[in-house]
Every structure is written in C-alpha cells, then in structure tokens.
Write a protein that holds these residues in place. Sequence first.
Motif, mmCIF file in Angstrom:
data_model
loop_
_atom_site.group_PDB
_atom_site.id
_atom_site.type_symbol
_atom_site.label_atom_id
_atom_site.label_comp_id
_atom_site.label_asym_id
_atom_site.label_seq_id
_atom_site.Cartn_x
_atom_site.Cartn_y
_atom_site.Cartn_z
ATOM 1 N N PRO A 187 -5.672 -52.580 8.280
ATOM 2 C CA PRO A 187 -6.575 -51.568 9.057
ATOM 3 C C PRO A 187 -7.092 -50.567 8.185
ATOM 4 O O PRO A 187 -6.903 -50.204 7.156
ATOM 5 C CB PRO A 187 -5.134 -50.958 9.822
ATOM 6 C CG PRO A 187 -4.074 -51.206 8.993
ATOM 7 C CD PRO A 187 -4.395 -52.456 8.169
ATOM 8 N N GLU A 188 -8.020 -49.773 8.974
ATOM 9 C CA GLU A 188 -8.917 -48.734 8.372
ATOM 10 C C GLU A 188 -8.363 -47.614 9.063
ATOM 11 O O GLU A 188 -7.994 -47.523 10.375
ATOM 12 C CB GLU A 188 -10.452 -48.980 8.662
ATOM 13 C CG GLU A 188 -11.174 -50.323 8.104
ATOM 14 C CD GLU A 188 -12.512 -50.215 8.457
ATOM 15 O OE1 GLU A 188 -12.974 -49.445 9.267
ATOM 16 O OE2 GLU A 188 -13.235 -51.245 7.865
ATOM 17 N N GLY A 189 -8.047 -46.565 8.364
ATOM 18 C CA GLY A 189 -7.819 -44.990 8.837
ATOM 19 C C GLY A 189 -6.158 -45.320 8.934
ATOM 20 O O GLY A 189 -5.247 -46.072 8.516
ATOM 21 N N THR A 190 -5.814 -44.201 10.080
ATOM 22 C CA THR A 190 -4.542 -44.271 10.387
ATOM 23 C C THR A 190 -3.964 -45.494 11.081
ATOM 24 O O THR A 190 -4.603 -46.038 12.048
ATOM 25 C CB THR A 190 -4.058 -42.991 11.353
ATOM 26 O OG1 THR A 190 -4.529 -41.969 10.480
ATOM 27 C CG2 THR A 190 -2.689 -43.084 11.563
ATOM 28 N N ALA A 191 -3.091 -46.282 10.717
ATOM 29 C CA ALA A 191 -2.876 -47.578 11.355
ATOM 30 C C ALA A 191 -1.357 -47.174 12.285
ATOM 31 O O ALA A 191 -0.513 -46.581 11.917
ATOM 32 C CB ALA A 191 -2.244 -48.793 10.252
ATOM 33 N N TYR A 192 -1.802 -47.854 13.484
ATOM 34 C CA TYR A 192 -0.414 -47.851 14.451
ATOM 35 C C TYR A 192 -0.788 -49.002 15.428
ATOM 36 O O TYR A 192 -1.708 -49.452 15.470
ATOM 37 C CB TYR A 192 -0.590 -46.474 15.117
ATOM 38 C CG TYR A 192 -1.902 -46.260 15.898
ATOM 39 C CD1 TYR A 192 -2.300 -46.589 17.314
ATOM 40 C CD2 TYR A 192 -2.978 -45.418 15.443
ATOM 41 C CE1 TYR A 192 -3.293 -46.517 17.867
ATOM 42 C CE2 TYR A 192 -4.013 -45.314 15.943
ATOM 43 C CZ TYR A 192 -4.293 -45.568 17.329
ATOM 44 O OH TYR A 192 -5.466 -45.336 17.918
ATOM 45 N N TRP A 193 0.514 -49.102 16.396
ATOM 46 C CA TRP A 193 0.536 -49.829 17.415
ATOM 47 C C TRP A 193 0.727 -49.363 18.610
ATOM 48 O O TRP A 193 1.691 -48.379 18.488
ATOM 49 C CB TRP A 193 1.441 -51.435 17.203
ATOM 50 C CG TRP A 193 1.202 -51.941 16.043
ATOM 51 C CD1 TRP A 193 0.032 -52.631 15.614
ATOM 52 C CD2 TRP A 193 2.247 -52.760 15.025
ATOM 53 N NE1 TRP A 193 0.104 -53.452 14.422
ATOM 54 C CE2 TRP A 193 1.327 -53.425 14.050
ATOM 55 C CE3 TRP A 193 3.576 -52.710 14.783
ATOM 56 C CZ2 TRP A 193 2.209 -54.257 13.015
ATOM 57 C CZ3 TRP A 193 4.063 -52.939 13.710
ATOM 58 C CH2 TRP A 193 3.478 -53.956 13.174
ATOM 59 N N ASP A 194 0.309 -49.421 19.748
ATOM 60 C CA ASP A 194 0.737 -48.986 20.972
ATOM 61 C C ASP A 194 1.482 -49.817 21.787
ATOM 62 O O ASP A 194 1.260 -51.094 22.103
ATOM 63 C CB ASP A 194 -0.506 -48.501 21.830
ATOM 64 C CG ASP A 194 -1.358 -47.319 21.168
ATOM 65 O OD1 ASP A 194 -0.564 -46.538 20.832
ATOM 66 O OD2 ASP A 194 -2.441 -47.249 21.560
ATOM 67 N N VAL A 195 2.908 -49.626 21.683
ATOM 68 C CA VAL A 195 3.969 -50.701 21.968
ATOM 69 C C VAL A 195 4.331 -50.141 23.480
ATOM 70 O O VAL A 195 4.629 -49.200 23.686
ATOM 71 C CB VAL A 195 5.089 -50.701 21.027
ATOM 72 C CG1 VAL A 195 5.987 -51.902 21.636
ATOM 73 C CG2 VAL A 195 4.269 -51.099 19.720
ATOM 74 N N ILE A 196 4.621 -51.084 24.238
ATOM 75 C CA ILE A 196 5.184 -51.020 25.578
ATOM 76 C C ILE A 196 6.581 -52.053 25.522
ATOM 77 O O ILE A 196 6.398 -52.983 25.237
ATOM 78 C CB ILE A 196 4.321 -51.467 27.004
ATOM 79 C CG1 ILE A 196 2.974 -50.737 26.616
ATOM 80 C CG2 ILE A 196 4.926 -51.166 28.017
ATOM 81 C CD1 ILE A 196 1.956 -51.386 27.813
ATOM 82 N N GLY A 197 7.661 -51.033 25.595
ATOM 83 C CA GLY A 197 8.990 -51.632 25.578
ATOM 84 C C GLY A 197 10.054 -51.182 26.718
ATOM 85 O O GLY A 197 9.588 -50.576 27.582
ATOM 86 N N ALA A 198 11.378 -51.311 26.429
ATOM 87 C CA ALA A 198 12.165 -50.852 27.457
ATOM 88 C C ALA A 198 12.044 -49.267 27.503
ATOM 89 O O ALA A 198 12.614 -48.716 28.551
ATOM 90 C CB ALA A 198 13.595 -51.136 26.926
ATOM 91 N N ARG A 199 11.762 -48.626 26.546
ATOM 92 C CA ARG A 199 11.633 -47.225 26.353
ATOM 93 C C ARG A 199 10.514 -46.821 26.864
ATOM 94 O O ARG A 199 10.172 -45.508 26.937
ATOM 95 C CB ARG A 199 11.787 -46.639 25.241
ATOM 96 C CG ARG A 199 13.228 -47.285 24.473
ATOM 97 C CD ARG A 199 13.370 -46.772 22.870
ATOM 98 N NE ARG A 199 14.580 -47.192 22.275
ATOM 99 C CZ ARG A 199 14.714 -47.124 21.117
ATOM 100 N NH1 ARG A 199 13.917 -46.348 20.372
ATOM 101 N NH2 ARG A 199 15.931 -47.680 20.485
ATOM 102 N N GLY A 200 9.617 -47.480 27.456
ATOM 103 C CA GLY A 200 8.348 -47.199 27.859
ATOM 104 C C GLY A 200 7.062 -47.329 26.730
ATOM 105 O O GLY A 200 7.477 -48.023 25.869
ATOM 106 N N LYS A 201 6.016 -46.355 26.862
ATOM 107 C CA LYS A 201 4.874 -46.691 25.883
ATOM 108 C C LYS A 201 5.065 -45.782 24.935
ATOM 109 O O LYS A 201 5.417 -44.498 24.957
ATOM 110 C CB LYS A 201 3.818 -46.402 26.641
ATOM 111 C CG LYS A 201 2.556 -46.547 25.565
ATOM 112 C CD LYS A 201 1.155 -46.304 26.428
ATOM 113 C CE LYS A 201 -0.003 -46.389 25.462
ATOM 114 N NZ LYS A 201 -1.349 -45.930 26.381
ATOM 115 N N ALA A 202 4.877 -46.316 23.604
ATOM 116 C CA ALA A 202 4.823 -45.540 22.371
ATOM 117 C C ALA A 202 4.190 -46.032 21.232
ATOM 118 O O ALA A 202 3.801 -47.004 21.271
ATOM 119 C CB ALA A 202 6.522 -45.363 21.714
ATOM 120 N N ARG A 203 3.676 -44.922 20.632
ATOM 121 C CA ARG A 203 2.590 -45.191 19.372
ATOM 122 C C ARG A 203 3.544 -45.360 18.237
ATOM 123 O O ARG A 203 4.243 -44.409 17.729
ATOM 124 C CB ARG A 203 1.585 -44.031 19.172
ATOM 125 C CG ARG A 203 0.807 -44.287 18.065
ATOM 126 C CD ARG A 203 -0.649 -43.479 18.342
ATOM 127 N NE ARG A 203 -1.372 -44.130 19.464
ATOM 128 C CZ ARG A 203 -2.481 -43.964 19.639
ATOM 129 N NH1 ARG A 203 -3.209 -42.596 18.987
ATOM 130 N NH2 ARG A 203 -3.277 -44.267 20.573
#
Length: 296
Positions: A187-203
């Motif tokens: 990835p370029e720059g700050t790398a992250y995934w936006d994940v939707i799980g049992a705890r809701g949405k989180a980066r």
Amino acid sequence: MDLLALADFNLVARYGSFGEAARASERPKATLSRRVAELENDLRIRLFERGARGVTLTQEGRALYERTGALLAELNESAAAIASGSDEPRGRLRISAPALFSQIAMGKLVASFVLKHPQVRIEVTTEDRPVNMIEEGYDLVIRVNPEPNETLVGRIFLRDRLVVVAQPGLKRPAAKSSVRAVVRVAPEGTAYWDVIGARGKARMFIEPVAQLSSLVMVRDTVRLGVGAACLPLSLVSRDIAAGKLAHWGDVEGPEIALWALYPSRRLLSTRVSAFLAHLKASFPSGTADELAALIE
C-alpha cells in the motif's frame, strides 16, 4: 460484399502479413493481396497500411475485423456442425482467466468439460491483466470486477468477499495500534483495512512485513503466524471452519464478482455456450462456498 474477400481480409488481419497468411492457408500471396485490394475498392476505404515488415490495420480495418471475425468463425463452425450432422461443440476454445481462480478451479473445470465434450480443445491462459479478446484471439475471458466494455457482454457466475484472517494465536490490535500483515500489493501511505465484525466497524492499521505475488502464498504465510491478511473468503473458509485461521471480520467495500465475458453478438459459438452452461452447472448458486469446495 464478397464474403470470400472478407474471409481473406480476416485471414491477413489475424496473421499480420500477407506472407504469413499465405503460408498458413497454403494459398498464393498475390491472390490474397488482390482480393483484399478488391474489398478495399468495393468499400472505398483503406483497410491496411502496407509496410516493409508487414501490414497494420487502419482504424476502419480494425473496426471491420472486430465486427466480422467472430461472425465468420461462427459461420464456419455452423457449416462444420451441419456437415457432421451434430450440434456437439467442437474445435479450439481459448480462455483467459485470473491467476487465483485458475489455481483453484480451472484444472477441474477443464477436465470435467473435456470429458463431457471430447471434440473441444481448450487452451487456458492465466493472467490478471486486461486482454483484448479480438486481437489476442480469445473466445472467453474470466475477470474479477471488470471495467465496462461496450464491445463485450457477459454475466456474473460467482460472488466472493474479502475477509481479514490470522492465526488464532495472533492478538487483534488495540485501537490506533497496528498489526503485522502479509500483503499482495504494497500500500501507499498509511495502510489500513476497514473491517466489519462482531464488534461493529473498525479501522485496522497494518504494518506490512511481507509482500507476496500470489494470494495462495499469502494464505500459507498467514497460516504460520507471520501476521494477518486480507483474503477472499473462498480461499480461507475451510481454514476458518477447521480452526486453523481466525476470522477477524469482513472488509468493507465492493463484493468480488467473477464475470464470464465474450464478444457482443447475438449468436455465440457452441463451444462458448457450452462452457457458460458448464460454469453455471459448476456454481449453481454462485457462492464462495461452491468455489471453496474445489480447494484440496
């Protein structure tokens, strides 16, 4: 329009020179040149730019080739089927398919198709790049979320989605902290995934520690506890079910849709129609679980 001259034009366009077309068809080069010139005179347009190293299609020539090449192939196939008294698919079927789908499924799909249609000769090319079906001579192209193309039509035959997985012993990162990750593309720059799980949405911020060119390699690396990864559900669903990998959540974003694409025309060759039917029979619901079932 003279169909024989049109067929000769397509022959030269396919081989890229009068000489190569003459050798392939075992016909005089002068005859092919004369018939193509007659077609140009009839249409009042130049179809080829002639050069010392061969010929190049003009814009008008390319348009004519793209619109008539598949039609002539269909006519030849229909004539052969009528002559043999059978509608059984026959001849060469060239397919381009993405790497991961090829690794998981194409070997088994080709085997079962050829056993059902023994008169078809299949060639499969594995590549993820966009291909020009007409110029490169493909009958069918399988692609993931393809860009719209007015010259092609197609249908979705399989749907998948991206999930984040890791070895069960790996701890999920706390808020605003990062997790070691195995990726296919850096990835370029700050790398992250936006994940939707049992705890809701989180980066979920990631720190790439390995970049691998194959998603199968990414999965195998993650199995050994190197880090987390974002992978198609079909590739890891069995590992999740067996407890080899933990499912941290689904990645927010568009679904993964696999399309079967073919030239836009009303009449498909019997080979392409048969393979499309084979895809439908192999993935009747079009779910990731059906693709995962092919993984050994």
